[in-house]
Design an enzyme around this catalytic site. Structure first.
Site, PDB file in Angstrom:
ATOM      1  N   GLY A  72       0.800  -1.214   0.000  1.00 51.49           N
ATOM      2  CA  GLY A  72       0.000   0.000   0.000  1.00 51.49           C
ATOM      3  C   GLY A  72       0.836   1.268   0.000  1.00 51.49           C
ATOM      4  N   ASN A 149      -9.038   3.522   8.306  1.00 51.45           N
ATOM      5  CA  ASN A 149      -8.403   2.413   9.026  1.00 51.45           C
ATOM      6  C   ASN A 149      -8.570   2.469  10.542  1.00 51.45           C
ATOM      7  OD1 ASN A 149      -6.670   4.717   8.436  1.00 51.45           O
ATOM      8  ND2 ASN A 149      -5.107   3.652   9.603  1.00 51.45           N
ATOM      9  N   GLN A 177      -7.947  -0.708   3.174  1.00 55.11           N
ATOM     10  CA  GLN A 177      -8.786  -1.358   4.195  1.00 55.11           C
ATOM     11  C   GLN A 177     -10.136  -1.792   3.643  1.00 55.11           C
ATOM     12  OE1 GLN A 177      -7.991  -2.362   7.137  1.00 55.11           O
ATOM     13  NE2 GLN A 177      -6.089  -1.282   7.557  1.00 55.11           N
ATOM     14  N   SER A 197      -3.404  -3.355  -0.844  1.00 56.21           N
ATOM     15  CA  SER A 197      -2.288  -4.032  -0.187  1.00 56.21           C
ATOM     16  C   SER A 197      -2.681  -5.453   0.207  1.00 56.21           C
ATOM     17  CB  SER A 197      -1.898  -3.240   1.065  1.00 56.21           C
ATOM     18  OG  SER A 197      -0.960  -3.971   1.809  1.00 56.21           O
ATOM     19  N   GLY A 198      -1.883  -6.438  -0.220  1.00 55.81           N
ATOM     20  CA  GLY A 198      -2.231  -7.845  -0.043  1.00 55.81           C
ATOM     21  C   GLY A 198      -2.402  -8.303   1.393  1.00 55.81           C
ATOM     22  N   HIS A 199      -1.569  -7.785   2.302  1.00 59.99           N
ATOM     23  CA  HIS A 199      -1.582  -8.387   3.650  1.00 59.99           C
ATOM     24  C   HIS A 199      -2.804  -8.008   4.477  1.00 59.99           C
ATOM     25  CE1 HIS A 199       0.056  -5.043   6.352  1.00 59.99           C
ATOM     26  NE2 HIS A 199       0.287  -4.527   5.163  1.00 59.99           N
ATOM     27  N   THR A 235      12.765  -6.854 -10.327  1.00 60.14           N
ATOM     28  CA  THR A 235      12.172  -8.163 -10.647  1.00 60.14           C
ATOM     29  C   THR A 235      10.910  -8.373  -9.827  1.00 60.14           C
ATOM     30  OG1 THR A 235      14.379  -8.980 -11.097  1.00 60.14           O
ATOM     31  CG2 THR A 235      12.673 -10.652 -10.730  1.00 60.14           C
ATOM     32  N   CYS A 318       1.260   1.274  11.694  1.00 62.01           N
ATOM     33  CA  CYS A 318       2.382   2.082  11.195  1.00 62.01           C
ATOM     34  C   CYS A 318       2.737   3.219  12.140  1.00 62.01           C
ATOM     35  CB  CYS A 318       2.056   2.660   9.823  1.00 62.01           C
ATOM     36  SG  CYS A 318       1.477   1.425   8.699  1.00 62.01           S
TER      37      CYS A 318
HETATM   38  N1  PLP Z   1      -3.364   2.682   3.905  1.00 60.02           N
HETATM   39  C1  PLP Z   1      -4.117   2.216   4.913  1.00 60.02           C
HETATM   40  C2  PLP Z   1      -5.513   2.715   5.082  1.00 60.02           C
HETATM   41  C3  PLP Z   1      -3.599   1.256   5.784  1.00 60.02           C
HETATM   42  O1  PLP Z   1      -4.355   0.803   6.786  1.00 60.02           O
HETATM   43  C4  PLP Z   1      -2.265   0.804   5.595  1.00 60.02           C
HETATM   44  C5  PLP Z   1      -1.644  -0.174   6.519  1.00 60.02           C
HETATM   45  O2  PLP Z   1      -1.929  -0.212   7.690  1.00 60.02           O
HETATM   46  C6  PLP Z   1      -1.532   1.321   4.511  1.00 60.02           C
HETATM   47  C7  PLP Z   1      -2.117   2.263   3.703  1.00 60.02           C
HETATM   48  C8  PLP Z   1      -0.120   0.868   4.243  1.00 60.02           C
HETATM   49  O3  PLP Z   1      -0.133  -0.348   3.561  1.00 60.02           O
HETATM   50  P1  PLP Z   1       1.195  -1.287   3.554  1.00 60.02           P
HETATM   51  O4  PLP Z   1       1.330  -1.835   4.931  1.00 60.02           O
HETATM   52  O5  PLP Z   1       0.902  -2.346   2.542  1.00 60.02           O
HETATM   53  O6  PLP Z   1       2.329  -0.444   3.137  1.00 60.02           O
END
Ligand code: PLP
Length: 371
Positions: A72, A149, A177, A197-199, A235, A318
Protein backbone atom coordinates in the site's frame (compact mmCIF):
# COMPACT_ATOMS: atom_id res chain seq x y z
CA UNK A 1 3.01 -19.70 26.73
CA UNK A 2 -0.29 -17.80 27.02
CA UNK A 3 -2.54 -18.14 23.99
CA UNK A 4 -3.38 -14.69 22.71
CA UNK A 5 -6.62 -13.71 21.00
CA UNK A 6 -5.73 -11.65 17.96
CA UNK A 7 -8.12 -8.75 17.32
CA UNK A 8 -5.85 -6.69 15.07
CA UNK A 9 -6.76 -7.85 11.56
CA UNK A 10 -6.67 -4.26 10.26
CA UNK A 11 -2.93 -4.32 11.03
CA UNK A 12 -2.43 -7.53 9.09
CA UNK A 13 -4.06 -10.88 8.33
CA UNK A 14 -2.64 -14.41 8.21
CA UNK A 15 -1.83 -15.76 4.75
CA UNK A 16 -4.68 -17.96 3.47
CA UNK A 17 -3.87 -21.65 2.85
CA UNK A 18 -5.03 -21.40 -0.78
CA UNK A 19 -2.71 -18.42 -1.23
CA UNK A 20 0.22 -20.38 0.19
CA UNK A 21 -0.60 -23.39 -2.03
CA UNK A 22 -0.83 -21.23 -5.14
CA UNK A 23 2.42 -19.39 -4.35
CA UNK A 24 4.47 -22.44 -3.32
CA UNK A 25 5.54 -23.75 -6.76
CA UNK A 26 6.86 -20.31 -7.66
CA UNK A 27 9.48 -20.43 -4.89
CA UNK A 28 11.50 -23.40 -6.05
CA UNK A 29 9.88 -25.09 -9.05
CA UNK A 30 8.80 -22.31 -11.39
CA UNK A 31 11.29 -19.94 -9.78
CA UNK A 32 12.33 -18.31 -13.04
CA UNK A 33 12.67 -14.62 -13.73
CA UNK A 34 9.47 -13.46 -15.45
CA UNK A 35 11.52 -10.98 -17.49
CA UNK A 36 13.57 -13.78 -19.06
CA UNK A 37 12.48 -14.35 -22.62
CA UNK A 38 13.23 -18.09 -22.58
CA UNK A 39 10.48 -20.67 -22.21
CA UNK A 40 10.96 -21.17 -18.46
CA UNK A 41 10.95 -17.46 -17.72
CA UNK A 42 7.75 -17.18 -19.70
CA UNK A 43 6.07 -19.72 -17.39
CA UNK A 44 6.64 -17.29 -14.52
CA UNK A 45 5.57 -14.35 -16.71
CA UNK A 46 2.31 -16.13 -17.54
CA UNK A 47 1.59 -16.63 -13.83
CA UNK A 48 2.16 -12.91 -13.22
CA UNK A 49 -0.24 -12.01 -16.02
CA UNK A 50 -2.90 -14.41 -14.70
CA UNK A 51 -2.58 -12.71 -11.29
CA UNK A 52 -2.86 -9.30 -12.94
CA UNK A 53 -6.10 -10.38 -14.62
CA UNK A 54 -7.51 -11.57 -11.28
CA UNK A 55 -6.63 -8.25 -9.64
CA UNK A 56 -8.16 -6.31 -12.53
CA UNK A 57 -11.34 -8.38 -12.48
CA UNK A 58 -11.76 -7.86 -8.73
CA UNK A 59 -12.02 -4.09 -9.17
CA UNK A 60 -13.61 -4.13 -12.66
CA UNK A 61 -10.48 -2.75 -14.34
CA UNK A 62 -8.47 -3.83 -17.38
CA UNK A 63 -5.27 -5.81 -16.78
CA UNK A 64 -3.11 -3.12 -18.35
CA UNK A 65 -4.32 -0.72 -15.65
CA UNK A 66 -2.77 -2.80 -12.81
CA UNK A 67 0.82 -2.15 -11.64
CA UNK A 68 2.21 -4.46 -8.96
CA UNK A 69 3.95 -2.76 -6.04
CA UNK A 70 5.54 -3.66 -2.72
CA UNK A 71 2.26 -2.87 -0.95
CA UNK A 72 0.00 0.00 0.00
CA UNK A 73 2.65 2.52 0.98
CA UNK A 74 4.47 2.28 -2.35
CA UNK A 75 1.21 2.45 -4.30
CA UNK A 76 0.26 5.59 -2.37
CA UNK A 77 3.67 7.22 -2.92
CA UNK A 78 3.42 6.41 -6.61
CA UNK A 79 -0.12 7.73 -7.03
CA UNK A 80 0.67 10.97 -5.24
CA UNK A 81 3.91 11.50 -7.13
CA UNK A 82 1.95 11.72 -10.39
CA UNK A 83 1.17 15.40 -9.80
CA UNK A 84 4.86 16.36 -9.67
CA UNK A 85 5.96 18.44 -12.61
CA UNK A 86 2.39 19.24 -13.67
CA UNK A 87 0.93 22.72 -14.21
CA UNK A 88 -1.47 22.69 -11.28
CA UNK A 89 0.06 23.08 -7.83
CA UNK A 90 -2.89 22.41 -5.53
CA UNK A 91 -3.73 19.10 -3.89
CA UNK A 92 -6.65 18.14 -1.65
CA UNK A 93 -6.25 15.37 0.89
CA UNK A 94 -8.80 14.21 3.42
CA UNK A 95 -7.86 15.02 7.00
CA UNK A 96 -8.30 11.38 8.11
CA UNK A 97 -5.93 9.65 5.69
CA UNK A 98 -3.34 7.05 6.61
CA UNK A 99 0.12 8.37 7.50
CA UNK A 100 1.46 7.29 4.10
CA UNK A 101 -0.88 9.74 2.33
CA UNK A 102 -0.29 12.49 4.88
CA UNK A 103 3.49 12.11 4.57
CA UNK A 104 3.28 12.30 0.76
CA UNK A 105 1.11 15.41 1.06
CA UNK A 106 3.73 16.95 3.35
CA UNK A 107 6.47 16.16 0.87
CA UNK A 108 4.47 17.86 -1.90
CA UNK A 109 4.10 20.89 0.38
CA UNK A 110 7.88 20.89 0.91
CA UNK A 111 8.41 21.37 -2.82
CA UNK A 112 5.92 24.20 -3.18
CA UNK A 113 2.52 22.55 -3.60
CA UNK A 114 -0.41 23.92 -1.68
CA UNK A 115 -2.24 21.20 0.19
CA UNK A 116 -5.71 21.67 1.63
CA UNK A 117 -7.35 19.16 3.94
CA UNK A 118 -11.00 18.18 3.48
CA UNK A 119 -12.49 17.98 6.97
CA UNK A 120 -14.18 14.94 8.44
CA UNK A 121 -17.58 15.20 10.08
CA UNK A 122 -18.36 13.85 13.55
CA UNK A 123 -18.93 10.39 12.06
CA UNK A 124 -15.67 9.96 10.14
CA UNK A 125 -17.20 11.00 6.83
CA UNK A 126 -15.74 13.29 4.16
CA UNK A 127 -18.91 14.81 2.76
CA UNK A 128 -19.23 16.28 -0.76
CA UNK A 129 -19.73 19.62 0.95
CA UNK A 130 -16.40 19.29 2.80
CA UNK A 131 -14.63 18.65 -0.50
CA UNK A 132 -16.43 21.54 -2.26
CA UNK A 133 -15.06 23.88 0.43
CA UNK A 134 -11.40 23.23 -0.43
CA UNK A 135 -11.33 22.23 -4.11
CA UNK A 136 -10.78 24.67 -6.98
CA UNK A 137 -10.00 24.57 -10.69
CA UNK A 138 -6.30 24.70 -9.70
CA UNK A 139 -6.57 21.34 -7.90
CA UNK A 140 -4.46 18.64 -9.55
CA UNK A 141 -5.34 15.72 -7.29
CA UNK A 142 -7.91 14.76 -4.66
CA UNK A 143 -7.06 11.90 -2.25
CA UNK A 144 -9.78 10.35 -0.14
CA UNK A 145 -9.53 6.81 1.23
CA UNK A 146 -12.31 4.28 0.60
CA UNK A 147 -12.42 2.91 4.17
CA UNK A 148 -10.86 4.62 7.15
CA UNK A 149 -8.40 2.41 9.03
CA UNK A 150 -9.26 3.65 12.53
CA UNK A 151 -13.06 3.69 12.60
CA UNK A 152 -14.01 1.85 9.40
CA UNK A 153 -16.06 4.70 7.93
CA UNK A 154 -16.88 4.18 4.23
CA UNK A 155 -16.47 7.31 2.15
CA UNK A 156 -18.90 8.39 -0.59
CA UNK A 157 -16.22 7.88 -3.24
CA UNK A 158 -18.38 8.17 -6.39
CA UNK A 159 -19.86 11.48 -5.28
CA UNK A 160 -16.42 12.84 -4.40
CA UNK A 161 -14.99 11.69 -7.75
CA UNK A 162 -17.72 13.62 -9.55
CA UNK A 163 -16.74 16.82 -7.75
CA UNK A 164 -13.03 16.26 -8.44
CA UNK A 165 -13.63 15.67 -12.15
CA UNK A 166 -15.91 18.72 -12.39
CA UNK A 167 -12.84 20.74 -11.33
CA UNK A 168 -10.48 18.92 -13.69
CA UNK A 169 -8.68 17.11 -10.85
CA UNK A 170 -7.63 13.46 -10.72
CA UNK A 171 -9.03 11.32 -7.92
CA UNK A 172 -6.95 8.80 -5.96
CA UNK A 173 -8.38 6.47 -3.32
CA UNK A 174 -6.45 4.40 -0.79
CA UNK A 175 -8.56 1.22 -0.76
CA UNK A 176 -6.16 -0.72 1.48
CA UNK A 177 -8.79 -1.36 4.19
CA UNK A 178 -11.67 -1.90 1.79
CA UNK A 179 -11.11 -5.19 -0.03
CA UNK A 180 -12.67 -7.52 2.59
CA UNK A 181 -15.90 -5.57 3.01
CA UNK A 182 -16.61 -3.14 0.19
CA UNK A 183 -17.28 -3.80 -3.49
CA UNK A 184 -14.66 -2.01 -5.57
CA UNK A 185 -15.68 -1.04 -9.10
CA UNK A 186 -13.39 1.52 -10.68
CA UNK A 187 -15.55 1.90 -13.79
CA UNK A 188 -18.58 2.66 -11.71
CA UNK A 189 -16.87 4.94 -9.18
CA UNK A 190 -14.73 6.66 -11.82
CA UNK A 191 -11.58 6.86 -9.64
CA UNK A 192 -8.38 7.54 -11.57
CA UNK A 193 -6.07 5.66 -9.20
CA UNK A 194 -6.61 3.14 -6.42
CA UNK A 195 -4.16 1.48 -4.01
CA UNK A 196 -4.47 -2.05 -2.63
CA UNK A 197 -2.29 -4.03 -0.19
CA UNK A 198 -2.23 -7.84 -0.04
CA UNK A 199 -1.58 -8.39 3.65
CA UNK A 200 -4.91 -6.85 4.63
CA UNK A 201 -6.82 -9.61 2.83
CA UNK A 202 -4.90 -12.81 3.56
CA UNK A 203 -2.12 -12.46 0.97
CA UNK A 204 1.58 -11.91 1.64
CA UNK A 205 3.07 -8.80 3.21
CA UNK A 206 5.08 -6.61 0.86
CA UNK A 207 2.85 -6.94 -2.19
CA UNK A 208 0.00 -4.86 -3.56
CA UNK A 209 -0.95 -2.90 -6.62
CA UNK A 210 -1.79 0.49 -7.98
CA UNK A 211 -4.67 0.79 -10.42
CA UNK A 212 -4.19 3.63 -12.90
CA UNK A 213 -6.95 4.44 -15.36
CA UNK A 214 -5.99 4.05 -19.01
CA UNK A 215 -4.75 7.33 -20.42
CA UNK A 216 -3.65 8.81 -17.07
CA UNK A 217 0.01 9.82 -17.07
CA UNK A 218 2.21 7.64 -14.89
CA UNK A 219 5.93 8.21 -14.44
CA UNK A 220 8.03 5.52 -12.78
CA UNK A 221 8.64 5.92 -9.07
CA UNK A 222 11.25 3.17 -9.01
CA UNK A 223 13.72 3.44 -11.84
CA UNK A 224 15.44 0.41 -13.27
CA UNK A 225 14.52 -2.23 -15.81
CA UNK A 226 11.54 -2.45 -18.08
CA UNK A 227 9.32 -4.41 -15.68
CA UNK A 228 5.66 -3.44 -15.28
CA UNK A 229 5.55 -2.10 -18.84
CA UNK A 230 8.53 0.13 -18.18
CA UNK A 231 6.89 1.85 -15.20
CA UNK A 232 8.48 0.05 -12.23
CA UNK A 233 11.98 -1.31 -12.23
CA UNK A 234 12.83 -4.43 -10.26
CA UNK A 235 12.17 -8.16 -10.65
CA UNK A 236 8.57 -8.98 -9.82
CA UNK A 237 8.03 -11.08 -6.65
CA UNK A 238 6.26 -13.89 -8.50
CA UNK A 239 5.06 -16.04 -5.54
CA UNK A 240 3.60 -13.02 -3.73
CA UNK A 241 1.94 -11.69 -6.87
CA UNK A 242 0.44 -15.12 -7.65
CA UNK A 243 -0.85 -15.25 -4.06
CA UNK A 244 -2.24 -11.73 -4.35
CA UNK A 245 -4.32 -12.76 -7.35
CA UNK A 246 -5.76 -15.77 -5.51
CA UNK A 247 -6.42 -13.74 -2.35
CA UNK A 248 -8.27 -10.92 -4.08
CA UNK A 249 -10.33 -13.37 -6.11
CA UNK A 250 -11.29 -15.21 -2.92
CA UNK A 251 -11.99 -12.01 -0.97
CA UNK A 252 -14.28 -10.79 -3.76
CA UNK A 253 -16.11 -14.10 -4.14
CA UNK A 254 -16.63 -14.52 -0.37
CA UNK A 255 -17.23 -10.90 0.52
CA UNK A 256 -20.86 -11.22 1.58
CA UNK A 257 -20.14 -14.43 3.54
CA UNK A 258 -17.16 -12.72 5.23
CA UNK A 259 -19.22 -9.65 6.08
CA UNK A 260 -22.05 -11.72 7.53
CA UNK A 261 -19.70 -13.77 9.70
CA UNK A 262 -17.76 -10.75 10.88
CA UNK A 263 -20.96 -8.91 11.76
CA UNK A 264 -22.04 -11.87 13.90
CA UNK A 265 -18.81 -12.04 15.88
CA UNK A 266 -18.55 -8.27 16.22
CA UNK A 267 -22.13 -7.95 17.48
CA UNK A 268 -21.42 -10.64 20.05
CA UNK A 269 -18.24 -8.83 21.16
CA UNK A 270 -19.72 -5.35 21.27
CA UNK A 271 -22.87 -6.28 23.21
CA UNK A 272 -20.70 -7.80 25.93
CA UNK A 273 -18.47 -4.76 26.47
CA UNK A 274 -19.53 -3.14 29.75
CA UNK A 275 -17.41 -0.01 29.78
CA UNK A 276 -16.90 3.05 27.58
CA UNK A 277 -18.55 3.54 24.20
CA UNK A 278 -18.00 2.50 20.60
CA UNK A 279 -17.19 5.27 18.10
CA UNK A 280 -20.20 5.73 15.83
CA UNK A 281 -20.14 6.19 12.05
CA UNK A 282 -23.12 6.64 9.73
CA UNK A 283 -21.78 4.15 7.22
CA UNK A 284 -19.02 1.77 8.20
CA UNK A 285 -17.54 -1.67 7.74
CA UNK A 286 -18.22 -4.08 10.59
CA UNK A 287 -14.67 -5.36 10.92
CA UNK A 288 -13.22 -2.29 12.69
CA UNK A 289 -14.48 -1.27 16.13
CA UNK A 290 -12.98 1.55 18.18
CA UNK A 291 -13.74 1.59 21.89
CA UNK A 292 -13.28 4.71 23.98
CA UNK A 293 -12.99 4.50 27.74
CA UNK A 294 -12.99 8.11 28.94
CA UNK A 295 -10.10 9.10 31.21
CA UNK A 296 -8.19 5.84 30.70
CA UNK A 297 -5.34 6.11 28.21
CA UNK A 298 -5.78 3.83 25.17
CA UNK A 299 -2.09 2.94 25.07
CA UNK A 300 -2.24 1.74 28.67
CA UNK A 301 -5.37 -0.31 27.99
CA UNK A 302 -3.77 -1.93 24.91
CA UNK A 303 -0.64 -2.89 26.89
CA UNK A 304 -2.72 -4.31 29.75
CA UNK A 305 -4.88 -6.22 27.26
CA UNK A 306 -1.83 -7.69 25.57
CA UNK A 307 -0.58 -8.91 28.97
CA UNK A 308 -4.02 -10.37 29.69
CA UNK A 309 -4.17 -12.15 26.32
CA UNK A 310 -5.95 -9.86 23.83
CA UNK A 311 -3.97 -8.20 21.05
CA UNK A 312 -5.47 -5.02 19.64
CA UNK A 313 -4.04 -1.60 18.78
CA UNK A 314 -4.36 2.06 19.60
CA UNK A 315 -4.19 3.37 16.06
CA UNK A 316 -2.67 2.12 12.84
CA UNK A 317 0.22 -0.33 13.20
CA UNK A 318 2.38 2.08 11.19
CA UNK A 319 2.09 4.80 13.85
CA UNK A 320 2.34 2.43 16.82
CA UNK A 321 4.59 3.83 19.51
CA UNK A 322 3.66 7.41 18.72
CA UNK A 323 2.38 9.25 21.79
CA UNK A 324 -0.23 11.21 19.85
CA UNK A 325 -3.83 9.96 19.65
CA UNK A 326 -5.14 8.67 16.30
CA UNK A 327 -5.54 11.67 13.99
CA UNK A 328 -8.85 10.37 12.66
CA UNK A 329 -10.44 10.59 16.11
CA UNK A 330 -9.04 14.05 16.73
CA UNK A 331 -10.39 15.22 13.35
CA UNK A 332 -13.79 13.71 14.19
CA UNK A 333 -13.81 15.96 17.27
CA UNK A 334 -13.64 13.02 19.67
CA UNK A 335 -13.08 14.47 23.14
CA UNK A 336 -11.33 11.37 24.45
CA UNK A 337 -9.26 10.53 21.35
CA UNK A 338 -6.35 9.49 23.57
CA UNK A 339 -8.55 6.93 25.35
CA UNK A 340 -9.21 4.75 22.30
CA UNK A 341 -8.38 1.15 21.46
CA UNK A 342 -9.06 -0.37 18.05
CA UNK A 343 -10.29 -3.94 17.73
CA UNK A 344 -10.41 -5.40 14.24
CA UNK A 345 -11.89 -8.72 13.23
CA UNK A 346 -11.14 -11.42 10.70
CA UNK A 347 -12.85 -14.34 9.06
CA UNK A 348 -11.30 -17.10 11.18
CA UNK A 349 -12.59 -15.73 14.50
CA UNK A 350 -15.21 -17.74 16.35
CA UNK A 351 -17.94 -16.56 18.68
CA UNK A 352 -16.21 -18.40 21.54
CA UNK A 353 -12.99 -16.50 21.04
CA UNK A 354 -14.59 -13.07 20.87
CA UNK A 355 -16.71 -13.83 23.95
CA UNK A 356 -13.52 -14.71 25.82
CA UNK A 357 -11.89 -11.55 24.47
CA UNK A 358 -14.81 -9.39 25.64
CA UNK A 359 -14.59 -10.93 29.13
CA UNK A 360 -10.87 -10.08 29.25
CA UNK A 361 -11.55 -6.52 28.06
CA UNK A 362 -14.17 -6.03 30.77
CA UNK A 363 -11.86 -7.47 33.38
CA UNK A 364 -8.89 -5.30 32.38
CA UNK A 365 -10.94 -2.09 32.25
CA UNK A 366 -12.66 -2.81 35.56
CA UNK A 367 -9.21 -3.08 37.15
CA UNK A 368 -8.24 0.33 35.72
CA UNK A 369 -11.45 1.79 37.07
CA UNK A 370 -10.81 0.31 40.52
CA UNK A 371 -7.33 1.94 40.69
N1 PLP B 1 -3.36 2.68 3.91
C1 PLP B 1 -4.12 2.22 4.91
C2 PLP B 1 -5.51 2.71 5.08
C3 PLP B 1 -3.60 1.26 5.78
O1 PLP B 1 -4.36 0.80 6.79
C4 PLP B 1 -2.27 0.80 5.59
C5 PLP B 1 -1.64 -0.17 6.52
O2 PLP B 1 -1.93 -0.21 7.69
C6 PLP B 1 -1.53 1.32 4.51
C7 PLP B 1 -2.12 2.26 3.70
C8 PLP B 1 -0.12 0.87 4.24
O3 PLP B 1 -0.13 -0.35 3.56
P1 PLP B 1 1.19 -1.29 3.55
O4 PLP B 1 1.33 -1.84 4.93
O5 PLP B 1 0.90 -2.35 2.54
O6 PLP B 1 2.33 -0.44 3.14
Amino acid sequence: MKEHIYLDYAATTPVDNDVIAAALPYYNKIFYNPSSTHALGQQAATAVEVAREKCAKAINANSDEIYFTSGGTEAINWAMSTVRGGQKKHVVVSAIEHDAVLACAQSLENVGYIVDYAKSDRFGLITPNALEKVISNDTALVCVMTVNNIVGSIQPVSELVEIAHKHGALFFTDAVQAVNSVELDVKNSGVDMLAVSGHKFYAHKGVGFLYVKRGALLSPLILGGAQERGKRGGTVDVPSVVGLGVAIEKATRNRSRFSKHVKQVVDEFVTRIKYGYIVKCDNKTDDIVTLIVPKINGGRIAVALSCAGVCCSVGSACSAGSATPPKTLVEMGEEYADCAVRFSFGRDLTIDRVVRAADIVNDVISRFKAD
